[in-house]
Design a protein around this motif. Structure first.
Motif, PDB file in Angstrom:
ATOM      1  N   VAL A   1       0.844  -1.193   0.000  1.00 16.78           N
ATOM      2  CA  VAL A   1       0.000   0.000   0.000  1.00 16.78           C
ATOM      3  C   VAL A   1       0.880   1.244   0.000  1.00 16.78           C
ATOM      4  CG1 VAL A   1      -2.046  -1.044   1.016  1.00 16.78           C
ATOM      5  CG2 VAL A   1      -0.259  -0.182   2.526  1.00 16.78           C
ATOM      6  N   THR A   2       0.573   2.157  -0.897  1.00 21.18           N
ATOM      7  CA  THR A   2       1.264   3.436  -0.997  1.00 21.18           C
ATOM      8  C   THR A   2       0.304   4.505  -0.496  1.00 21.18           C
ATOM      9  OG1 THR A   2       2.495   2.638  -2.930  1.00 21.18           O
ATOM     10  CG2 THR A   2       2.474   5.020  -2.546  1.00 21.18           C
ATOM     11  N   ILE A   3       0.636   5.092   0.663  1.00 25.84           N
ATOM     12  CA  ILE A   3      -0.305   5.951   1.390  1.00 25.84           C
ATOM     13  C   ILE A   3       0.216   7.382   1.419  1.00 25.84           C
ATOM     14  CG2 ILE A   3      -1.590   6.249   3.535  1.00 25.84           C
ATOM     15  CD1 ILE A   3      -0.815   3.335   4.256  1.00 25.84           C
ATOM     16  N   PRO A   4      -0.455   8.315   0.749  1.00 25.69           N
ATOM     17  CA  PRO A   4      -0.047   9.722   0.815  1.00 25.69           C
ATOM     18  C   PRO A   4      -0.292  10.308   2.202  1.00 25.69           C
ATOM     19  CG  PRO A   4      -1.498   9.299  -1.056  1.00 25.69           C
ATOM     20  CD  PRO A   4      -1.564   8.098  -0.168  1.00 25.69           C
ATOM     21  N   ALA A   5       0.291  11.460   2.453  1.00 23.37           N
ATOM     22  CA  ALA A   5       0.157  12.094   3.761  1.00 23.37           C
ATOM     23  C   ALA A   5      -1.178  12.797   3.938  1.00 23.37           C
ATOM     24  CB  ALA A   5       1.298  13.090   3.966  1.00 23.37           C
ATOM     25  N   PHE A   6      -1.925  12.994   2.847  1.00 25.61           N
ATOM     26  CA  PHE A   6      -3.187  13.732   2.955  1.00 25.61           C
ATOM     27  C   PHE A   6      -4.385  12.797   3.006  1.00 25.61           C
ATOM     28  CE2 PHE A   6      -2.496  13.201  -1.592  1.00 25.61           C
ATOM     29  CZ  PHE A   6      -3.757  12.881  -2.084  1.00 25.61           C
ATOM     30  N   GLU A   7      -5.465  13.287   3.623  1.00 20.19           N
ATOM     31  CA  GLU A   7      -6.718  12.545   3.653  1.00 20.19           C
ATOM     32  C   GLU A   7      -7.543  12.861   2.410  1.00 20.19           C
ATOM     33  OE1 GLU A   7      -8.830  13.433   7.229  1.00 20.19           O
ATOM     34  OE2 GLU A   7      -7.341  12.489   8.539  1.00 20.19           O
ATOM     35  N   LEU A   8      -8.418  11.923   2.049  1.00 22.76           N
ATOM     36  CA  LEU A   8      -9.366  12.155   0.958  1.00 22.76           C
ATOM     37  C   LEU A   8     -10.706  11.590   1.395  1.00 22.76           C
ATOM     38  CD1 LEU A   8     -10.071  13.065  -1.902  1.00 22.76           C
ATOM     39  CD2 LEU A   8      -9.241  10.852  -2.747  1.00 22.76           C
ATOM     40  N   LYS A   9     -11.645  12.474   1.660  1.00 24.31           N
ATOM     41  CA  LYS A   9     -12.959  12.048   2.117  1.00 24.31           C
ATOM     42  C   LYS A   9     -13.709  11.352   0.981  1.00 24.31           C
ATOM     43  CE  LYS A   9     -12.578  13.841   6.252  1.00 24.31           C
ATOM     44  NZ  LYS A   9     -12.451  12.967   7.444  1.00 24.31           N
ATOM     45  N   THR A  10     -14.453  10.317   1.336  1.00 25.78           N
ATOM     46  CA  THR A  10     -15.215   9.558   0.340  1.00 25.78           C
ATOM     47  C   THR A  10     -16.173  10.463  -0.427  1.00 25.78           C
ATOM     48  OG1 THR A  10     -15.063   7.558   1.691  1.00 25.78           O
ATOM     49  CG2 THR A  10     -16.773   7.613   0.014  1.00 25.78           C
ATOM     50  N   GLU A  11     -16.774  11.422   0.273  1.00 23.78           N
ATOM     51  CA  GLU A  11     -17.731  12.321  -0.384  1.00 23.78           C
ATOM     52  C   GLU A  11     -17.073  13.082  -1.532  1.00 23.78           C
ATOM     53  OE1 GLU A  11     -17.138  12.185   2.837  1.00 23.78           O
ATOM     54  OE2 GLU A  11     -19.005  11.401   3.695  1.00 23.78           O
ATOM     55  N   LYS A  12     -15.858  13.582  -1.319  1.00 20.89           N
ATOM     56  CA  LYS A  12     -15.155  14.308  -2.373  1.00 20.89           C
ATOM     57  C   LYS A  12     -14.786  13.376  -3.511  1.00 20.89           C
ATOM     58  CE  LYS A  12     -11.185  17.286  -3.325  1.00 20.89           C
ATOM     59  NZ  LYS A  12      -9.993  17.982  -2.761  1.00 20.89           N
ATOM     60  N   SER A  13     -14.331  12.171  -3.172  1.00 20.41           N
ATOM     61  CA  SER A  13     -13.933  11.214  -4.192  1.00 20.41           C
ATOM     62  C   SER A  13     -15.118  10.769  -5.052  1.00 20.41           C
ATOM     63  CB  SER A  13     -13.267  10.003  -3.532  1.00 20.41           C
ATOM     64  OG  SER A  13     -12.676   9.169  -4.483  1.00 20.41           O
ATOM     65  N   ARG A  14     -16.290  10.662  -4.428  1.00 18.78           N
ATOM     66  CA  ARG A  14     -17.489  10.275  -5.185  1.00 18.78           C
ATOM     67  C   ARG A  14     -18.043  11.435  -6.014  1.00 18.78           C
ATOM     68  NH1 ARG A  14     -20.094   5.374  -4.398  1.00 18.78           N
ATOM     69  NH2 ARG A  14     -19.130   4.071  -2.825  1.00 18.78           N
ATOM     70  N   SER A  15     -17.735  12.649  -5.637  1.00 17.74           N
ATOM     71  CA  SER A  15     -18.302  13.806  -6.332  1.00 17.74           C
ATOM     72  C   SER A  15     -17.798  13.949  -7.759  1.00 17.74           C
ATOM     73  CB  SER A  15     -17.985  15.091  -5.549  1.00 17.74           C
ATOM     74  OG  SER A  15     -16.600  15.416  -5.639  1.00 17.74           O
ATOM     75  N   VAL A  16     -16.669  13.319  -8.086  1.00 23.38           N
ATOM     76  CA  VAL A  16     -16.119  13.431  -9.442  1.00 23.38           C
ATOM     77  C   VAL A  16     -16.632  12.326 -10.370  1.00 23.38           C
ATOM     78  CG1 VAL A  16     -14.039  14.548  -8.573  1.00 23.38           C
ATOM     79  CG2 VAL A  16     -14.040  12.066  -8.895  1.00 23.38           C
ATOM     80  N   LEU A  17     -17.436  11.405  -9.850  1.00 21.99           N
ATOM     81  CA  LEU A  17     -17.921  10.289 -10.666  1.00 21.99           C
ATOM     82  C   LEU A  17     -19.094  10.710 -11.549  1.00 21.99           C
ATOM     83  CD1 LEU A  17     -17.838   7.386  -8.048  1.00 21.99           C
ATOM     84  CD2 LEU A  17     -16.057   8.099  -9.654  1.00 21.99           C
ATOM     85  N   PRO A  18     -19.223  10.087 -12.719  1.00 20.19           N
ATOM     86  CA  PRO A  18     -20.334  10.429 -13.617  1.00 20.19           C
ATOM     87  C   PRO A  18     -21.655   9.875 -13.104  1.00 20.19           C
ATOM     88  CG  PRO A  18     -19.109   8.581 -14.510  1.00 20.19           C
ATOM     89  CD  PRO A  18     -18.350   9.047 -13.292  1.00 20.19           C
TER      90      PRO A  18
END
Length: 301
Positions: free
Chosen positions: A168-185
């Protein structure tokens, strides 16, 4: 009421999607949320790790809220407890931290409210709470969880995984699921959906057959979410390129990201891990086993 004086709960982390298995595939990972619980006059959460530093120490803690909600869901009242909590699972990184907390809450309610729930009943609450069965299914059953969420409840088939490990390659920043889902079609073209679901089907079949080379290839054929989420994870393509050059089977976004997961055989995994550490010194790169057990509950003294 036959309640133990002390309870130890261990819930594994999980990765979800594995590329084209969007919201339906999850695998349990050998990172853990561990809780020692005992009945108390009031709720107290003692955080025993840096990963969870700063989280609430009272009944507003997410694990406590899940325990109370699970108890109420099955018609009981959750008694207050003292919880000693530690975790190897990074928060908001796509490694199932919320799913592990949900399962931990259910296990607390199941024991201290004497609910005697089976795994299907635990899954029912967990999948409703999470909204999909992939992470919670893996955290509850272990191994590869293949599931579907329906109005009447979730269905999960759990399959063992052998001969492969994860990096697993884990960046130092968080990414909320809501933001990640907001870019989906909102929708996919019919032909694209057929191609995407075929890749997911072939991925599951390849894992069942132990053909990890084919499974890894299918991991990299996603059309459901990764093409849209890459803008949030600009390092993704480079991680995949380096992992592939170092002998990986396949690389995909873990859950909603920002963690990237790579699957490889036992011999190649340390080599890939070292290559990624050198390429991404500002990220955390870990060699993690896949585990075929879900949540473990043990009564203590």
């Amino acid at each position: 009421m036959n309640q133990p004086p002390m309870l130890r709960i261990q819930v594994p982390a999980s990765t979800a999607n594995l590329g084209p298995g969007f919201d339906s595939l999850g695998i349990a990972l050998g990172l853990y949320l561990t809780i020692e619980a005992a009945l108390s006059e009031r709720w107290e959460v003692i955080i025993d790790c840096e990963e969870l530093h700063g989280l609430p120490s009272d009944e507003t803690n997410y694990i406590v809220r899940m325990a109370q909600k699970a108890a109420a869901f099955y018609g009981a009242a959750m008694p207050p407890c003292q919880l000693k909590v530690k975790s190897d699972i990074p928060l908001a990184r796509g490694l199932g931290s919320s799913a592990s907390a949900i399962i931990a809450g259910i296990e607390l309610a199941n024991t201290f409210c004497c609910l005697e729930l089976d795994k299907e009943e635990k899954l029912r609450f967990a999948a409703l709470e999470e909204g999909h069965p992939d992470n919670v299914g893996a955290a509850l059953y272990g191994g590869l969880a293949v599931g579907i969420q329906r109005e009447e409840g979730a269905e999960v088939v759990s399959l063992p995984v052998v001969g492969v490990e994860a990096i697993v390659t884990i960046p130092a920043f968080e990414l909320k699921t809501e933001k990640s889902r907001s870019v989906l079609p909102d929708k996919l073209a019919f032909g694209q959906a057929i191609s995407a679901s075929a890749a997911s089907n072939t991925l599951v079949a390849a894992i069942c057959a132990g053909n990890w080379a084919l499974a890894g290839s299918m991991m990299e054929k996603d059309q459901f979410h990764e093409p849209y989420r890459e803008e949030l994870m600009p390092y993704f393509a480079e991680v995949r390129k380096i992992a592939r050059a170092s002998g990986a089977y396949g690389t995909a976004v873990s859950g909603a990201g920002p963690t990237i997961i790579t699957l490889a055989n036992i011999e190649a995994a340390p080599v890939i891990c070292q290559a990624l550490k050198e390429a991404f010194p500002d990220m955390t790169v870990q060699h993690v086993p896949l585990v075929n057990h879900g949540s473990l509950v043990q009564a203590g003294k």
